[in-house]
Design a protein around this motif. Structure first.
Motif, short mmCIF file in Angstrom:
data_model
loop_
_atom_site.label_atom_id
_atom_site.label_comp_id
_atom_site.label_asym_id
_atom_site.label_seq_id
_atom_site.Cartn_x
_atom_site.Cartn_y
_atom_site.Cartn_z
N VAL A 11 0.81 -1.31 -0.03
CA VAL A 11 -0.09 0.20 0.03
C VAL A 11 0.82 1.20 -0.03
O VAL A 11 1.69 1.42 0.88
N VAL A 12 0.97 2.03 -1.01
CA VAL A 12 1.70 3.16 -1.12
C VAL A 12 0.97 4.64 -0.81
O VAL A 12 -0.04 4.86 -1.70
N LEU A 13 1.60 5.10 0.35
CA LEU A 13 0.91 6.51 0.40
C LEU A 13 1.64 7.48 -0.24
O LEU A 13 3.15 7.47 -0.29
N TYR A 14 0.92 8.56 -0.88
CA TYR A 14 1.63 9.71 -1.42
C TYR A 14 0.84 10.74 -1.22
O TYR A 14 -0.28 10.99 -0.59
N GLY A 15 1.39 12.11 -1.56
CA GLY A 15 0.82 13.34 -1.25
C GLY A 15 1.89 14.49 -0.91
O GLY A 15 2.89 14.23 -0.75
N GLY A 64 5.18 -5.57 -6.96
CA GLY A 64 4.03 -4.71 -7.35
C GLY A 64 3.08 -4.12 -6.44
O GLY A 64 3.57 -4.05 -5.00
N VAL A 65 2.41 -3.32 -6.76
CA VAL A 65 1.64 -2.44 -5.79
C VAL A 65 0.12 -2.82 -5.75
O VAL A 65 -0.54 -3.22 -6.70
N HIS A 66 -0.59 -2.79 -4.76
CA HIS A 66 -2.12 -3.46 -4.60
C HIS A 66 -3.00 -2.09 -4.37
O HIS A 66 -4.24 -2.40 -4.28
N LEU A 67 -2.45 -1.03 -3.71
CA LEU A 67 -3.37 0.03 -3.19
C LEU A 67 -2.55 1.24 -3.28
O LEU A 67 -1.33 1.16 -2.79
N LEU A 68 -2.95 2.45 -3.76
CA LEU A 68 -2.50 3.87 -3.60
C LEU A 68 -3.46 4.35 -2.93
O LEU A 68 -4.77 4.63 -2.98
N ILE A 69 -2.72 5.35 -1.78
CA ILE A 69 -3.64 6.21 -0.97
C ILE A 69 -3.00 7.58 -1.25
O ILE A 69 -1.80 7.90 -0.98
N TYR A 70 -4.07 8.41 -1.79
CA TYR A 70 -3.50 9.75 -1.80
C TYR A 70 -4.02 10.54 -0.58
O TYR A 70 -5.08 10.90 -0.14
N CYS A 100 -8.00 -2.66 -1.18
CA CYS A 100 -6.98 -3.18 -1.41
C CYS A 100 -6.98 -4.43 -2.39
O CYS A 100 -7.78 -5.29 -2.25
N SER A 101 -6.34 -4.30 -3.55
CA SER A 101 -6.43 -5.47 -4.58
C SER A 101 -6.00 -6.63 -4.03
O SER A 101 -4.83 -6.60 -3.30
N GLN A 102 -6.59 -7.70 -4.45
CA GLN A 102 -5.98 -8.95 -3.96
C GLN A 102 -4.70 -9.60 -4.82
O GLN A 102 -3.80 -10.10 -4.16
N THR A 103 -4.60 -8.98 -5.87
CA THR A 103 -3.44 -9.25 -6.77
C THR A 103 -2.62 -8.01 -7.31
O THR A 103 -3.17 -6.84 -7.15
N PRO A 104 -1.25 -8.12 -7.19
CA PRO A 104 -0.58 -7.18 -7.53
C PRO A 104 -0.64 -6.72 -8.99
O PRO A 104 -0.79 -7.29 -9.67
N HIS A 105 -0.39 -5.39 -8.97
CA HIS A 105 -0.53 -4.67 -10.40
C HIS A 105 0.96 -4.47 -10.88
O HIS A 105 1.64 -3.39 -10.04
N LYS A 106 1.53 -5.05 -11.83
CA LYS A 106 2.95 -4.93 -12.13
C LYS A 106 3.06 -4.39 -13.63
O LYS A 106 3.82 -3.65 -13.82
N LYS A 107 2.05 -4.70 -14.25
CA LYS A 107 2.06 -4.34 -15.62
C LYS A 107 1.26 -2.98 -16.06
O LYS A 107 0.09 -2.93 -16.24
#
Ligand SMILES: Nc1nc2c(ncn2[C@@H]2O[C@H](COP(=O)(O)OP(=O)(O)OP(=O)(O)O)[C@@H](O)[C@H]2O)c(=O)[nH]1
Ligand SMILES: [Mg+2]
Length: 240
Positions: free
Chosen positions: A17-21, A102-108, A207-214
């Motif tokens: 889970v990536v936090l950004y802002g 990979g990334v499963h969720l982004l938190i802005y 949060c997604s169950q599978t990672p997003h890499k592509k």
């Protein structure tokens, strides 16, 4: 490794889970709220406090998550982390995640007092790339301890404008992360407890169950996420 093993591996490995802002938006404070402790350093200073990305592992509802704190992108050339360096660090970091889990969720993460229009630049930098992929993006609005009549009202008042400006989210939470040693107000303490519940629920639900890499899976030439991100950042910088 067969498919069953792959699935088991995904289940035991924490989801990213990536936090950004922007700097000071409350990313590290939000991590402390979720972790129920003072693990990530925070600061009221105008200059960036978090100068590089850092992982924090947490279990929510018996599921493992790795929360990634990141440096704010908008420090300017005078800050502790100049914008160019922050971008370089961030892209290297995302590239690393891209090659690993990979990334499963982004938190802005945004401050409630910030004008909605001012939220567009950082949103664009990330989502112009991420929008092509299926990674969910949610918004968490901080500093709402005094927002009346209730924190949720922020979303009711602003979600239309966000959408009109082209900012779309899979979910939201309106919170305060104000530490209990800084307030004795029962109302604020209750709001903080509610914030914890709401953010945990948001992560569990979105949060997604599978990672997003592509990244940019529908891009014909399958350029890497990193290349696309750099291109978009350069474009935004040229046009802003
Ligand atoms: N009142 C109040 N203050 C908050 C809240 N969230 C964060 N803050 C304060 O805002 C300041 C910045 O918070 P940080 O968590 O360090 O922000 P950040 O996004 O991690 O900032 P960088 O690391 O510089 O990118 C700190 O003084 C926090 O205590 C909140 O919900 N309410
Ligand atoms: Mg920080």
């Amino acid at each position: 490794m067969n498919n069953t093993n792959h699935q088991e591996e995904y289940q035991v490995r924490p989801r990213n889970v990536v936090l950004y802002g922007e700097s000071g938006a409350g990313k590290s404070s939000l991590i402390n709220l979720i972790m129920n402790g003072n693990v990530a350093r925070t600061s009221p200073d105008a200059v960036a406090c978090t100068t590089t990305h850092a992982p924090y592992d947490v279990t929510i509802g018996e599921q493992g998550f790795r929360l990634w704190d990141t440096a704010g992108l908008n420090e300017g050339s005078e800050g502790v982390v100049p914008t160019a360096t922050a971008k370089k660090n961030l892209t290297a970091f995302l590239r690393g995640l891209d090659q690993a889990d990979g990334v499963h969720l982004l938190i802005y993460c945004v401050r409630g007092a910030r004008a909605v229009g001012a939220l567009l630049t950082n949103y664009k930098i990330f989502s112009s790339v991420i929008g092509d992929s299926k990674v969910p993006i949610v918004i968490v609005v901080t500093c709402l301890e005094d927002f009346r009549p209730e924190m949720e009202e922020w979303w009711k008042r602003n979600n239309r404008k966000l959408s009109e400006l082209g900012m779309h989210f899979s979910g939201y939470a309106c919170v305060t992360t104000l530490k209990d040693d800084l307030t004795e107000s029962p109302d604020v303490l209750q709001r903080r407890a509610q914030s914890y519940q709401d953010v945990c629920e948001l992560i569990l639900k979105k949060c997604s169950q599978t990672p997003h890499k592509k990244w940019g899976a529908d891009i014909n030439d399958q350029r890497s996420f990193f290349d696309v991100l750099m291109k978009k950042i350069n474009h935004i910088l040229r046009t802003s």
